[in-house]
Design a protein around this motif. Structure first.
Motif, short mmCIF file in Angstrom:
data_model
loop_
_atom_site.label_atom_id
_atom_site.label_comp_id
_atom_site.label_asym_id
_atom_site.label_seq_id
_atom_site.Cartn_x
_atom_site.Cartn_y
_atom_site.Cartn_z
N MET A 1 0.86 -1.20 0.00
CA MET A 1 0.00 0.00 0.00
C MET A 1 0.89 1.24 0.00
O MET A 1 1.81 1.34 0.80
CB MET A 1 -0.90 0.01 1.23
N LEU A 2 0.63 2.17 -0.93
CA LEU A 2 1.40 3.40 -1.02
C LEU A 2 0.47 4.58 -0.78
O LEU A 2 -0.60 4.67 -1.37
CB LEU A 2 2.05 3.53 -2.41
N LYS A 3 0.90 5.48 0.09
CA LYS A 3 0.10 6.65 0.41
C LYS A 3 0.69 7.86 -0.30
O LYS A 3 1.90 8.09 -0.26
CB LYS A 3 0.08 6.88 1.92
N ASP B 1 -10.28 9.81 -16.57
CA ASP B 1 -10.25 8.53 -15.89
C ASP B 1 -8.92 8.25 -15.18
O ASP B 1 -8.71 7.15 -14.68
CB ASP B 1 -10.55 7.39 -16.87
N CYS B 2 -8.01 9.22 -15.13
CA CYS B 2 -6.76 9.05 -14.40
C CYS B 2 -7.03 9.05 -12.90
O CYS B 2 -7.94 9.73 -12.41
CB CYS B 2 -5.75 10.14 -14.76
N ASP B 3 -6.21 8.30 -12.15
CA ASP B 3 -6.37 8.26 -10.70
C ASP B 3 -6.04 9.61 -10.06
O ASP B 3 -6.68 10.03 -9.09
CB ASP B 3 -5.48 7.17 -10.10
N VAL B 4 -5.00 10.28 -10.58
CA VAL B 4 -4.64 11.63 -10.12
C VAL B 4 -4.73 12.55 -11.34
O VAL B 4 -3.96 12.40 -12.29
CB VAL B 4 -3.21 11.66 -9.52
N ILE B 5 -5.67 13.46 -11.31
CA ILE B 5 -5.90 14.35 -12.46
C ILE B 5 -5.08 15.62 -12.26
O ILE B 5 -5.21 16.32 -11.24
CB ILE B 5 -7.40 14.69 -12.60
N VAL B 6 -4.23 15.93 -13.23
CA VAL B 6 -3.42 17.14 -13.23
C VAL B 6 -3.81 17.95 -14.45
O VAL B 6 -3.69 17.48 -15.58
CB VAL B 6 -1.91 16.81 -13.27
N LYS B 7 -4.30 19.15 -14.23
CA LYS B 7 -4.78 19.97 -15.33
C LYS B 7 -3.64 20.84 -15.87
O LYS B 7 -2.72 21.19 -15.17
CB LYS B 7 -5.94 20.86 -14.87
N GLY B 8 -3.74 21.18 -17.15
CA GLY B 8 -2.75 22.04 -17.76
C GLY B 8 -2.61 21.71 -19.24
O GLY B 8 -2.67 20.55 -19.64
N ILE B 9 -2.38 22.73 -20.05
CA ILE B 9 -2.29 22.53 -21.49
C ILE B 9 -1.03 21.76 -21.87
O ILE B 9 -0.96 21.12 -22.91
CB ILE B 9 -2.34 23.90 -22.21
N ALA C 1 2.09 10.29 -16.49
CA ALA C 1 3.01 9.43 -15.73
C ALA C 1 2.20 8.31 -15.09
O ALA C 1 0.97 8.34 -15.04
CB ALA C 1 3.78 10.22 -14.69
N ARG C 2 2.92 7.31 -14.57
CA ARG C 2 2.26 6.16 -13.97
C ARG C 2 3.13 5.61 -12.85
O ARG C 2 4.36 5.51 -12.97
CB ARG C 2 2.05 5.09 -15.04
N LEU C 3 2.50 5.30 -11.74
CA LEU C 3 3.16 4.63 -10.63
C LEU C 3 2.80 3.15 -10.70
O LEU C 3 1.61 2.80 -10.77
CB LEU C 3 2.70 5.22 -9.29
N VAL C 4 3.81 2.29 -10.69
CA VAL C 4 3.58 0.85 -10.79
C VAL C 4 4.30 0.14 -9.65
O VAL C 4 5.34 0.60 -9.17
CB VAL C 4 4.06 0.29 -12.15
N ARG C 5 3.72 -0.97 -9.23
CA ARG C 5 4.32 -1.78 -8.18
C ARG C 5 4.96 -3.01 -8.82
O ARG C 5 4.29 -3.78 -9.50
CB ARG C 5 3.28 -2.20 -7.16
N GLU C 6 6.25 -3.16 -8.61
CA GLU C 6 6.98 -4.28 -9.18
C GLU C 6 7.82 -4.93 -8.08
O GLU C 6 8.71 -4.29 -7.51
CB GLU C 6 7.88 -3.81 -10.32
N TYR C 7 7.53 -6.18 -7.82
CA TYR C 7 8.30 -6.95 -6.85
C TYR C 7 8.43 -6.20 -5.52
O TYR C 7 9.51 -5.96 -5.01
CB TYR C 7 9.67 -7.30 -7.42
N GLU D 1 -4.60 6.38 -1.25
CA GLU D 1 -3.81 5.17 -1.09
C GLU D 1 -3.99 4.30 -2.32
O GLU D 1 -5.10 4.14 -2.83
CB GLU D 1 -4.24 4.40 0.17
N ILE D 2 -2.90 3.73 -2.82
CA ILE D 2 -2.95 2.90 -4.01
C ILE D 2 -2.35 1.53 -3.68
O ILE D 2 -1.47 1.42 -2.81
CB ILE D 2 -2.20 3.54 -5.19
N GLU D 3 -2.83 0.52 -4.39
CA GLU D 3 -2.38 -0.83 -4.11
C GLU D 3 -1.51 -1.40 -5.23
O GLU D 3 -0.49 -2.04 -4.97
CB GLU D 3 -3.57 -1.76 -3.88
N HIS D 4 -1.93 -1.22 -6.49
CA HIS D 4 -1.21 -1.87 -7.58
C HIS D 4 -0.61 -0.88 -8.57
O HIS D 4 0.53 -1.02 -8.95
CB HIS D 4 -2.15 -2.84 -8.31
#
Length: 675
Positions: free
Chosen positions: A1-3, A29-37, A44-50, A17-20
């Protein structure tokens, strides 16, 4: 779990909090919406690996920063890391971690590691990628096979439109295309040596696994013929601009589509070669892009059309990738003094004092925005949705103003005020008919004898040009401090300090206005203070400087006449926020300013000094002005330009009489003779 703690300007702090995995971008539909032209749809994407968390940059015009440094892939993330995308800051909270298995991928420790290596260690890398790029080795266990429909959405095509292939534009998804164009923009604008940003590695970022299928670029209708492509690798010389027919061909609907297609294929070809263009010198980058473009135009049947001039197409695409697009040709034309981009397909120029529409156009709004980025980035300025206006300059000193949506309703807008490639002198102003020789002699004496001068005039009337000329008469043994909003003055004196105002940063902080610089330069032991333009409260500080031993200072102001200039100085002094009586302000202006030079731009495009006026004193609470030289109009000539004479008024200014009392030899004949 990442906060994650998400800090956005003018919004409360959010914690999620994100899990995967977690997607970051401007798509709804992004989990974190950042506005700007300048933000990518999936930036970007946060991924959990090992059992560890990694950040992947998926492309956008602005870089993804971790702890202030641009990254392509970064990890493992720790609680001390801070992610910055545009005006949004993401801080890492507590994360549950366990030991990494022996079969796990080793994380890329440095942000500057090439993406080819980062992809090689990516546990989610598709097998076809490794097949096409043998140097990329996948150490992670193989992924389960996916359905064909999923594979189309989850992986980039294994083959792109390499040089030498006919290729179909529809084979490249718009997500990859946007990311690649953002990458080439990053390198083409070449940050300065003191650097506010480090270029990112030039490569396609991996697409998000859960992203829906993006629309593809439509393939234009193409007539295939056997026309030969150009063999020269050098871009066409600016001394031989394309003719009107060639320009019309590449600016037609089909020509614009071909320009976009060629641009995209060059980026894709360079990416598939895994070139680290961030480490290339400018000349090497130009050669590399030119070679790739030549190969594509020579071998791809899509560009062999009888109605499109290939050499003109090549130069247009090359300029758009490396330089400022169609503006390159306009900037190289010495007869053009101003360039105005109203929108991507509407460009006007001022030539010989007259406005005319230019035949060249940009391909779309994104191309205009890319040109703006290349202009503002090297001087540390920024332009985005939160700061949609910027003043900047080109390498030659030309002044640039840019406005983007939402303020510019028709699309990104650029206005460039070109400066002469050589420093103008007083003799040039006489040759242009801007003033007479006697007027120049008077102003030259006034500068050398430390008179305080205000140059007044409207927009585009030539105030800065005249200020440059007059500043050149300041003796070399004096210390000069210049203060400007955007540096334009080109002084050659050895003891010179140039100060430039600074806009606010992404958080709305750190702005240094002209007024602060004017106050600070009083502590720098100046003999002369030259302020590029007074437009607000800095007028009070400038007047105080003129009244406290810094005689011989110069500045400019916007006004229609010398009398209006006095009124403008009074209003600007009140803008300082001090509750001063008008009488005190007028006394300050009267004692500080010696001479007002009125510069005017006429309807025919000519620019002339219409008044040289002395501030002679006060009477009954009113500042008294006395004209020394005036321009008397005499109608229009056969060429449509206004005619007239520069004549003295026979008034010998108090400034000259004071010089005579001090036994300083001056020529008073200029006030009585007519040329």
């Amino acid at each position: 779990m990442l906060k994650l703690q998400i800090h956005t300007r003018n919004a409360p702090v959010r914690t999620i909090e994100i899990e995967h995995s977690c997607t970051i971008g401007k798509r709804p539909d992004c989990d974190v919406i950042v506005k700007g032209i300048l933000i990518g749809k999936v930036h970007a994407r946060l991924v959990r690996e090992y059992h560890a968390w990694y950040l992947e940059d998926h492309g956008g015009i602005v870089a993804t920063l971790v702890n202030g440094s641009p990254v392509v892939r970064y990890g493992p993330l720790s609680e001390t890391d801070q992610i910055e995308i545009g005006s949004t800051v993401i801080r890492i909270g507590s994360a549950t971690r366990t030991s990494t298995p022996a079969c796990a991928v080793r994380a890329q420790p440095a942000a500057s590691k090439p993406l080819a290596q980062a992809d090689a260690t990516h546990a989610d890398a598709p097998a076809p990628f490794a097949a096409d790029h043998p140097q990329a080795t996948v150490h992670a266990p193989a992924r389960p096979a996916v359905a064909p429909a999923q594979a189309d959405m989850r992986a980039l095509p294994t083959r792109g439109p390499m040089a030498g292939e006919a290729g179909d534009a529809s084979h490249v998804g718009s997500t990859a295309r946007e990311a690649a164009e953002a990458s080439i923009t990053e390198f083409a604008r070449r940050p300065p040596s003191y650097g506010t940003r480090v270029p990112r590695a030039f490569a396609f970022p991996a697409p998000p696994l859960e992203a829906p299928h993006e629309p593809v670029l439509p393939q234009p209708a193409i007539t295939r013929i056997g026309a030969a492509a150009p063999s020269s690798r050098a871009e066409p010389s600016a001394a031989q601009p394309p003719d009107a027919t060639a320009l019309a061909s590449i600016n037609s609907a089909a020509g614009v589509e071909l320009r976009k297609l060629a641009h995209m294929k060059v980026i894709a070809a360079l990416d598939l070669r895994r070139l680290n263009v961030s480490r290339m010198a400018d000349e090497e980058l130009r050669t590399t892009v030119g070679d790739a473009l030549d190969e594509i135009l020579a071998n791809d049947l899509a560009f062999r059309r009888s109605d499109i001039d290939v050499r003109t197409l090549r130069k247009s695409v090359f300029d758009e990738i490396i330089g400022l697009g169609p503006l390159e040709e306009l900037l190289a034309d010495p007869g053009i003094s101003e360039i105005m981009v109203n929108c991507h397909d509407e460009i006007f120029v001022e030539q010989n004092g007259r406005l005319a529409r230019s035949p060249v156009i940009f391909t779309d709004d994104r191309a205009v925005l890319g040109a703006i980025e290349r202009i503002v980035a090297p001087i540390g300025r920024r332009i985005d949705e939160s700061s949609p206006m910027v003043d900047a300059r080109l390498k030659d000193g030309s002044r640039v103003n840019a406005v983007i949506p939402p303020l510019a309703l028709k699309g990104p807008s650029i206005t460039i005020r070109k400066f002469s490639r050589r420093t103008l002198t007083g003799a040039d102003l006489i040759a242009f008919g801007s003033m007479s020789a006697d007027m120049l002699e008077f102003l030259q004496t006034a500068v050398r004898q430390r008179a305080n001068i205000v140059i007044s005039g409207g927009t585009g009337s030539g105030k800065t040009t005249l200020l440059n000329v007059l500043s050149g008469y300041i003796p070399d043994d004096e210390r000069i401090v210049t203060v400007e909003d955007a540096a334009e003055l080109q002084l050659s004196q050895p003891n010179l300090v140039s100060l430039e105002a600074r806009p606010a940063n992404m958080e709305g902080k750190g702005a240094i206005p002209i007024r602060d610089l004017v106050r600070n330069c009083l502590r720098m032991r100046p003999d002369r203070i030259v302020v590029g333009e007074c437009r607000g409260g800095e007028a009070l500080d400038m007047l105080q400087a003129m009244n406290t031993g810094h005689d011989g200072s110069l500045t400019t102001a916007h006004a229609n006449s010398p009398r209006d200039c006095i009124a403008r100085l009074e209003v600007m002094t009140l803008m300082a926020g001090l509750d001063l009586p008008v009488q005190a302000i007028r006394e300050q202006v009267c004692s500080a300013v010696d001479i007002i030079v009125q510069q005017s731009r006429f309807s025919c495009g000519s620019r002339r000094v219409t008044h040289i006026t002395e501030v002679s004193g006060m009477e009954s609470g009113v500042i008294q002005l006395q004209d020394v030289f005036v321009f008397r109009e005499a109608g229009f000539g056969e060429d449509g330009r206004i005619q007239g004479d520069f004549v003295p008024t026979a008034y010998i200014p108090d400034f000259y009489q004071d010089l005579l009392r001090r036994s300083i030899a001056v020529n008073t004949d200029i006030f009585t003779r007519n040329e």
